[in-house]
Scaffold this motif. Structure first.
Motif, short mmCIF file in Angstrom:
data_model
loop_
_atom_site.label_atom_id
_atom_site.label_comp_id
_atom_site.label_asym_id
_atom_site.label_seq_id
_atom_site.Cartn_x
_atom_site.Cartn_y
_atom_site.Cartn_z
N VAL A 153 0.86 -1.18 0.00
CA VAL A 153 0.00 0.00 0.00
C VAL A 153 0.90 1.24 0.00
O VAL A 153 1.76 1.37 0.87
N PRO A 154 0.72 2.13 -0.98
CA PRO A 154 1.60 3.29 -1.06
C PRO A 154 1.43 4.26 0.11
O PRO A 154 0.37 4.33 0.72
N GLY A 155 2.50 4.98 0.40
CA GLY A 155 2.47 5.97 1.48
C GLY A 155 3.11 5.42 2.73
O GLY A 155 3.48 4.25 2.82
N LYS A 156 3.25 6.30 3.71
CA LYS A 156 3.89 5.92 4.97
C LYS A 156 2.85 5.52 5.99
O LYS A 156 1.84 6.19 6.17
N ASP A 157 3.12 4.42 6.69
CA ASP A 157 2.24 3.94 7.76
C ASP A 157 2.98 4.04 9.08
O ASP A 157 4.03 3.42 9.25
N ASP A 158 2.45 4.78 10.01
CA ASP A 158 3.01 4.87 11.35
C ASP A 158 2.07 4.17 12.33
O ASP A 158 1.56 4.78 13.26
N ILE A 159 1.85 2.86 12.10
CA ILE A 159 0.88 2.17 12.94
C ILE A 159 1.53 1.30 14.00
O ILE A 159 0.85 0.78 14.86
N GLY A 160 2.84 1.15 13.96
CA GLY A 160 3.52 0.38 14.99
C GLY A 160 3.45 -1.12 14.77
O GLY A 160 2.69 -1.63 13.95
N ILE A 161 4.25 -1.83 15.54
CA ILE A 161 4.38 -3.27 15.35
C ILE A 161 3.15 -4.04 15.83
O ILE A 161 2.73 -5.01 15.21
N LEU A 162 2.54 -3.59 16.93
CA LEU A 162 1.36 -4.29 17.44
C LEU A 162 0.20 -4.20 16.45
O LEU A 162 -0.46 -5.20 16.16
N ARG A 163 -0.04 -3.01 15.91
CA ARG A 163 -1.11 -2.87 14.92
C ARG A 163 -0.78 -3.61 13.64
O ARG A 163 -1.68 -4.09 12.95
N THR A 164 0.51 -3.69 13.30
CA THR A 164 0.91 -4.46 12.11
C THR A 164 0.59 -5.93 12.30
O THR A 164 0.09 -6.59 11.38
N ILE A 165 0.86 -6.47 13.49
CA ILE A 165 0.54 -7.86 13.79
C ILE A 165 -0.97 -8.08 13.72
O ILE A 165 -1.44 -9.04 13.10
N ILE A 166 -1.73 -7.18 14.33
CA ILE A 166 -3.19 -7.30 14.31
C ILE A 166 -3.70 -7.21 12.88
O ILE A 166 -4.55 -8.00 12.45
N LEU A 167 -3.17 -6.24 12.12
CA LEU A 167 -3.55 -6.08 10.72
C LEU A 167 -3.30 -7.36 9.94
O LEU A 167 -4.15 -7.82 9.19
N GLY A 168 -2.13 -7.96 10.13
CA GLY A 168 -1.79 -9.19 9.41
C GLY A 168 -2.67 -10.36 9.81
O GLY A 168 -3.10 -11.14 8.96
N CYS A 169 -2.94 -10.50 11.10
CA CYS A 169 -3.79 -11.61 11.57
C CYS A 169 -5.22 -11.46 11.07
O CYS A 169 -5.83 -12.42 10.58
N VAL A 170 -5.77 -10.26 11.19
CA VAL A 170 -7.13 -10.01 10.70
C VAL A 170 -7.17 -10.19 9.18
O VAL A 170 -8.10 -10.79 8.63
N GLY A 171 -6.14 -9.68 8.50
CA GLY A 171 -6.06 -9.85 7.05
C GLY A 171 -5.96 -11.31 6.65
O GLY A 171 -6.53 -11.72 5.64
N SER A 172 -5.26 -12.11 7.43
CA SER A 172 -5.16 -13.54 7.14
C SER A 172 -6.53 -14.21 7.24
O SER A 172 -6.88 -15.04 6.41
N VAL A 173 -7.28 -13.84 8.24
CA VAL A 173 -8.63 -14.40 8.40
C VAL A 173 -9.52 -13.97 7.23
O VAL A 173 -10.20 -14.79 6.61
N VAL A 174 -9.50 -12.67 6.93
CA VAL A 174 -10.33 -12.14 5.83
C VAL A 174 -9.92 -12.79 4.51
O VAL A 174 -10.77 -13.28 3.76
N GLY A 175 -8.63 -12.78 4.23
CA GLY A 175 -8.15 -13.38 2.98
C GLY A 175 -8.42 -14.86 2.90
O GLY A 175 -8.78 -15.39 1.85
N GLY A 176 -8.25 -15.57 4.03
CA GLY A 176 -8.53 -17.00 4.05
C GLY A 176 -9.98 -17.31 3.78
O GLY A 176 -10.31 -18.25 3.07
N LEU A 177 -10.87 -16.50 4.36
CA LEU A 177 -12.29 -16.71 4.12
C LEU A 177 -12.67 -16.42 2.68
O LEU A 177 -13.42 -17.18 2.05
N ILE A 178 -12.13 -15.33 2.12
CA ILE A 178 -12.43 -14.98 0.73
C ILE A 178 -11.92 -16.07 -0.21
O ILE A 178 -12.65 -16.55 -1.08
#
Length: 90
Positions: A24-49
Motif C-alpha cells: 500500500v503506497p504511502g507511509k504507515d506509522d501504525i507500529g508493530i502491534l497494529r501491524t501484527i493485528i492487521l496481518g492476523c485479521v487480514g489472514s482471516v479475511v483473505g482466508g475466508l475470501i
C-alpha cells in the motif's frame, strides 16, 4: 504446543502485515502491534475470501499466503479510510 501455535500466528501476522504495508503506497506509522493485528485479521479475511472462491480453506500453502496478504492489504486500506490516514491534502 498451543503456545507455539499462537507464536506462529503472531509471526505469520507480522509478516503478512509488513508485506501489506509495503504494497500500500504511502507511509504507515501504525507500529508493530497494529501491524501484527492487521496481518492476523487480514489472514482471516483473505482466508475466508479465498476459501469461498476455491472451495476450501488453505493452510500454510502459497495460496494461503497470497490470500493472507491480499486480505491484509484490504484491511489496511479500510483502516486508512476509517481513521482518515493517508488522505491527500488539496
Amino acid at each position: 504446543m498451543i503456545v507455539f501455535t499462537i507464536l506462529g500466528w503472531i509471526v505469520f501476522g507480522l509478516i503478512a502485515g509488513f508485506i501489506a504495508r509495503a504494497i500500500v503506497p504511502g507511509k504507515d506509522d501504525i507500529g508493530i502491534l497494529r501491524t501484527i493485528i492487521l496481518g492476523c485479521v487480514g489472514s482471516v479475511v483473505g482466508g475466508l475470501i479465498f476459501g469461498l472462491l476455491t472451495g476450501g480453506l488453505r493452510g500454510f500453502e502459497p495460496t494461503g499466503w497470497i490470500g493472507s496478504i491480499i486480505g491484509a492489504v484490504l484491511v489496511l486500506v479500510v483502516y486508512n479510510q476509517v481513521t482518515g490516514r493517508k488522505r491527500n491534502r488539496a
